[in-house]
Scaffold this active site. Structure first.
Site, PDB file in Angstrom:
ATOM      1  N   SER A 167      11.703 -60.109 -22.084  1.00  0.00           N
ATOM      2  CA  SER A 167      13.029 -59.514 -21.957  1.00  0.00           C
ATOM      3  C   SER A 167      14.083 -60.463 -22.527  1.00  0.00           C
ATOM      4  O   SER A 167      13.839 -61.674 -22.674  1.00  0.00           O
ATOM      5  CB  SER A 167      13.311 -59.269 -20.464  1.00  0.00           C
ATOM      6  OG  SER A 167      14.609 -58.787 -20.251  1.00  0.00           O
ATOM      7  N   VAL A 222       5.735 -68.882 -13.959  1.00  0.00           N
ATOM      8  CA  VAL A 222       5.913 -70.280 -14.388  1.00  0.00           C
ATOM      9  C   VAL A 222       6.020 -71.243 -13.203  1.00  0.00           C
ATOM     10  O   VAL A 222       5.802 -72.442 -13.359  1.00  0.00           O
ATOM     11  CB  VAL A 222       7.140 -70.452 -15.313  1.00  0.00           C
ATOM     12  CG1 VAL A 222       6.954 -69.715 -16.623  1.00  0.00           C
ATOM     13  CG2 VAL A 222       8.436 -70.034 -14.619  1.00  0.00           C
ATOM     14  N   CYS A 259      12.466 -69.746 -21.326  1.00  0.00           N
ATOM     15  CA  CYS A 259      13.554 -68.803 -21.022  1.00  0.00           C
ATOM     16  C   CYS A 259      13.370 -68.120 -19.679  1.00  0.00           C
ATOM     17  O   CYS A 259      14.292 -67.456 -19.202  1.00  0.00           O
ATOM     18  CB  CYS A 259      13.646 -67.717 -22.095  1.00  0.00           C
ATOM     19  SG  CYS A 259      14.168 -68.317 -23.696  1.00  0.00           S
ATOM     20  N   TYR A 267      21.612 -71.236  -8.273  1.00  0.00           N
ATOM     21  CA  TYR A 267      21.479 -71.070  -9.727  1.00  0.00           C
ATOM     22  C   TYR A 267      22.047 -72.294 -10.462  1.00  0.00           C
ATOM     23  O   TYR A 267      21.405 -72.842 -11.357  1.00  0.00           O
ATOM     24  CB  TYR A 267      22.203 -69.784 -10.148  1.00  0.00           C
ATOM     25  CG  TYR A 267      22.000 -69.408 -11.592  1.00  0.00           C
ATOM     26  CD1 TYR A 267      20.771 -68.955 -12.055  1.00  0.00           C
ATOM     27  CD2 TYR A 267      23.045 -69.505 -12.505  1.00  0.00           C
ATOM     28  CE1 TYR A 267      20.586 -68.613 -13.389  1.00  0.00           C
ATOM     29  CE2 TYR A 267      22.859 -69.160 -13.841  1.00  0.00           C
ATOM     30  CZ  TYR A 267      21.637 -68.711 -14.273  1.00  0.00           C
ATOM     31  OH  TYR A 267      21.459 -68.370 -15.594  1.00  0.00           O
TER      32      TYR A 267
HETATM   33  N1  LIG Z   1      22.063 -63.490 -19.759  1.00  0.00           N
HETATM   34  C1  LIG Z   1      22.920 -64.446 -19.522  1.00  0.00           C
HETATM   35  O1  LIG Z   1      24.140 -64.224 -19.541  1.00  0.00           O
HETATM   36  C2  LIG Z   1      22.446 -65.866 -19.297  1.00  0.00           C
HETATM   37  C3  LIG Z   1      23.410 -66.870 -19.255  1.00  0.00           C
HETATM   38  C4  LIG Z   1      23.011 -68.184 -19.034  1.00  0.00           C
HETATM   39  C5  LIG Z   1      21.680 -68.485 -18.869  1.00  0.00           C
HETATM   40  N2  LIG Z   1      20.754 -67.481 -18.909  1.00  0.00           N
HETATM   41  C6  LIG Z   1      19.365 -67.866 -18.726  1.00  0.00           C
HETATM   42  O2  LIG Z   1      18.617 -67.401 -19.819  1.00  0.00           O
HETATM   43  C7  LIG Z   1      17.262 -67.173 -19.425  1.00  0.00           C
HETATM   44  C8  LIG Z   1      16.857 -65.793 -19.876  1.00  0.00           C
HETATM   45  O3  LIG Z   1      17.662 -64.852 -19.205  1.00  0.00           O
HETATM   46  P1  LIG Z   1      17.877 -63.369 -19.718  1.00  0.00           P
HETATM   47  O4  LIG Z   1      19.332 -63.116 -19.676  1.00  0.00           O
HETATM   48  O5  LIG Z   1      17.123 -63.154 -20.970  1.00  0.00           O
HETATM   49  O6  LIG Z   1      17.248 -62.590 -18.478  1.00  0.00           O
HETATM   50  P2  LIG Z   1      16.138 -61.445 -18.414  1.00  0.00           P
HETATM   51  O7  LIG Z   1      16.118 -61.068 -16.985  1.00  0.00           O
HETATM   52  O8  LIG Z   1      16.396 -60.422 -19.449  1.00  0.00           O
HETATM   53  O9  LIG Z   1      14.798 -62.227 -18.794  1.00  0.00           O
HETATM   54  C9  LIG Z   1      14.215 -63.165 -17.948  1.00  0.00           C
HETATM   55  C10 LIG Z   1      12.730 -62.974 -18.011  1.00  0.00           C
HETATM   56  O10 LIG Z   1      12.115 -63.989 -17.210  1.00  0.00           O
HETATM   57  C11 LIG Z   1      11.027 -63.395 -16.535  1.00  0.00           C
HETATM   58  N3  LIG Z   1      10.706 -64.181 -15.336  1.00  0.00           N
HETATM   59  C12 LIG Z   1      11.387 -64.238 -14.164  1.00  0.00           C
HETATM   60  N4  LIG Z   1      10.764 -65.020 -13.299  1.00  0.00           N
HETATM   61  C13 LIG Z   1       9.661 -65.491 -13.912  1.00  0.00           C
HETATM   62  C14 LIG Z   1       8.592 -66.329 -13.513  1.00  0.00           C
HETATM   63  N5  LIG Z   1       8.555 -66.860 -12.285  1.00  0.00           N
HETATM   64  N6  LIG Z   1       7.608 -66.604 -14.404  1.00  0.00           N
HETATM   65  C15 LIG Z   1       7.631 -66.051 -15.647  1.00  0.00           C
HETATM   66  N7  LIG Z   1       8.604 -65.227 -16.066  1.00  0.00           N
HETATM   67  C16 LIG Z   1       9.602 -64.946 -15.214  1.00  0.00           C
HETATM   68  C17 LIG Z   1      11.505 -62.001 -16.191  1.00  0.00           C
HETATM   69  O11 LIG Z   1      10.418 -61.117 -15.901  1.00  0.00           O
HETATM   70  C18 LIG Z   1      12.267 -61.616 -17.451  1.00  0.00           C
HETATM   71  O12 LIG Z   1      11.444 -60.949 -18.385  1.00  0.00           O
HETATM   72  C19 LIG Z   1      17.238 -67.362 -17.900  1.00  0.00           C
HETATM   73  O13 LIG Z   1      16.751 -68.656 -17.615  1.00  0.00           O
HETATM   74  C20 LIG Z   1      18.698 -67.248 -17.518  1.00  0.00           C
HETATM   75  O14 LIG Z   1      18.987 -67.962 -16.330  1.00  0.00           O
HETATM   76  C21 LIG Z   1      21.106 -66.177 -19.114  1.00  0.00           C
END
Ligand SMILES: NC(=O)c1ccc[n+]([C@@H]2O[C@H](COP(=O)([O-])OP(=O)(O)OC[C@H]3O[C@@H](n4cnc5c(N)ncnc54)[C@H](O)[C@@H]3O)[C@@H](O)[C@H]2O)c1
Length: 253
Positions: free
Chosen positions: A15, A58, A84, A159
């Protein structure tokens, strides 16, 4: 590092930012192993890009070792590891129902920080056994932090602590792994248009866009992926965290 033909691992690749990164790496010629706790999503991304998909938590050692072994068996040891996978579970230190449940805090740290370290340590051990490439590089690790590492809002103690840990990990890991030719960087996105943010009420979304100065919109997952490719490509990027945020600074709430 030129990644054409090299093996890569992307966690959270089912995702959002991880999926965009898996696509970009594959587009640049890498053989990508996509890990996600949602195995159907991992496999869907992998199918689309001609990679290997594996379900994996993970935060769980055995699950991660098994998933990485599947990738290694198909592609050989990875030279690139992009973490990610992440969760965002809000909660106040003292909420309406009393103190934040400790297990809520612990799970966020377990996935975001300990999970990142778990994959990083296993990937680095594999990289250490590879022959160095041009410029004596053996591998590159990119971990996903967040601007919450510095601008944590009310309700983001878990977080922000987890992401602060990811940002802080870069330098000591880069220092330790430097003699092996392995670089470690953190990328700290601002507000990105992914399923993690989808479902927010319209007024909240408008506030996120309003505070992102320029460009005046949410970041796109492809822009995160482009930054990952830039980090891999540029050997001087090492041991730090880069904000990717359109100059947003999150307010207290
Ligand atoms: N979207 C934002 O605005 C944003 C901003 C800052 C940081 N982030 C960080 O970016 C990263 C990706 O986020 P995103 O926005 O793509 O979110 P998302 O929810 O679209 O994707 C995150 C993915 O991680 C997977 N996941 C969750 N827990 C897991 C685990 N224990 N083991 C393996 N996979 C796992 C989920 O199933 C999901 O597919 C995250 O670490 C998030 O904290 C996102």
């Amino acid at each position: 590092m030129n990644i054409d033909g090299l093996a890569a691992i992307v966690t959270g690749g089912g995702s959002g930012l991880g999926q965009a990164t898996a696509r970009a790496l594959a587009g640049a010629g890498a053989k990508v192993t996509v890990l996600d706790i949602d195995s159907a999503k991992a496999e869907a991304t992998a199918r689309e890009i001609g990679g290997v998909g594996a379900g994996c938590d993970v935060a769980d050692e055995a699950s991660t070792i098994a998933a990485l072994a599947r990738g290694r068996a198909a592609h050989g040891p990875a030279r690139v590891c992009v973490n990610c996978a992440g969760v965002v579970t809000p909660g106040k230190v003292v909420g309406r129902k009393g103190p934040m449940p400790l297990e809520t805090f612990a799970r966020v740290v377990q996935v975001n920080l300990i999970g990142t370290f778990n994959v990083m340590r296993l990937a680095a051990a594999d990289m250490a056994g590879l022959e160095p490439l041009e410029g004596l590089e053996r591998g590159v690790i990119v971990n996903t932090a967040s601007i919450a590492a510095w601008d944590g809002q009310i309700g983001q103690c878990a977080y922000a602590s987890s992401k602060g840990g990811v940002a802080a990990l870069s330098l000591p890991a880069a220092r330790e792994l430097a003699p092996l030719g392995i670089r470690v960087m953190a990328l700290a996105p601002g507000y990105m248009e992914t399923p993690m943010l989808a479902g927010m009420p319209d007024e909240v979304m408008e506030g996120l866009v309003a505070s992102t100065l320029f460009p005046h919109r949410l970041g796109r997952p492809e822009e995160f992926a482009k930054m990952v490719l830039a980090i891999i490509d540029n050997p001087m990027l090492n041991g730090s965290a880069i904000r990717l945020d359109g100059a947003v600074r999150m307010p207290p709430q």
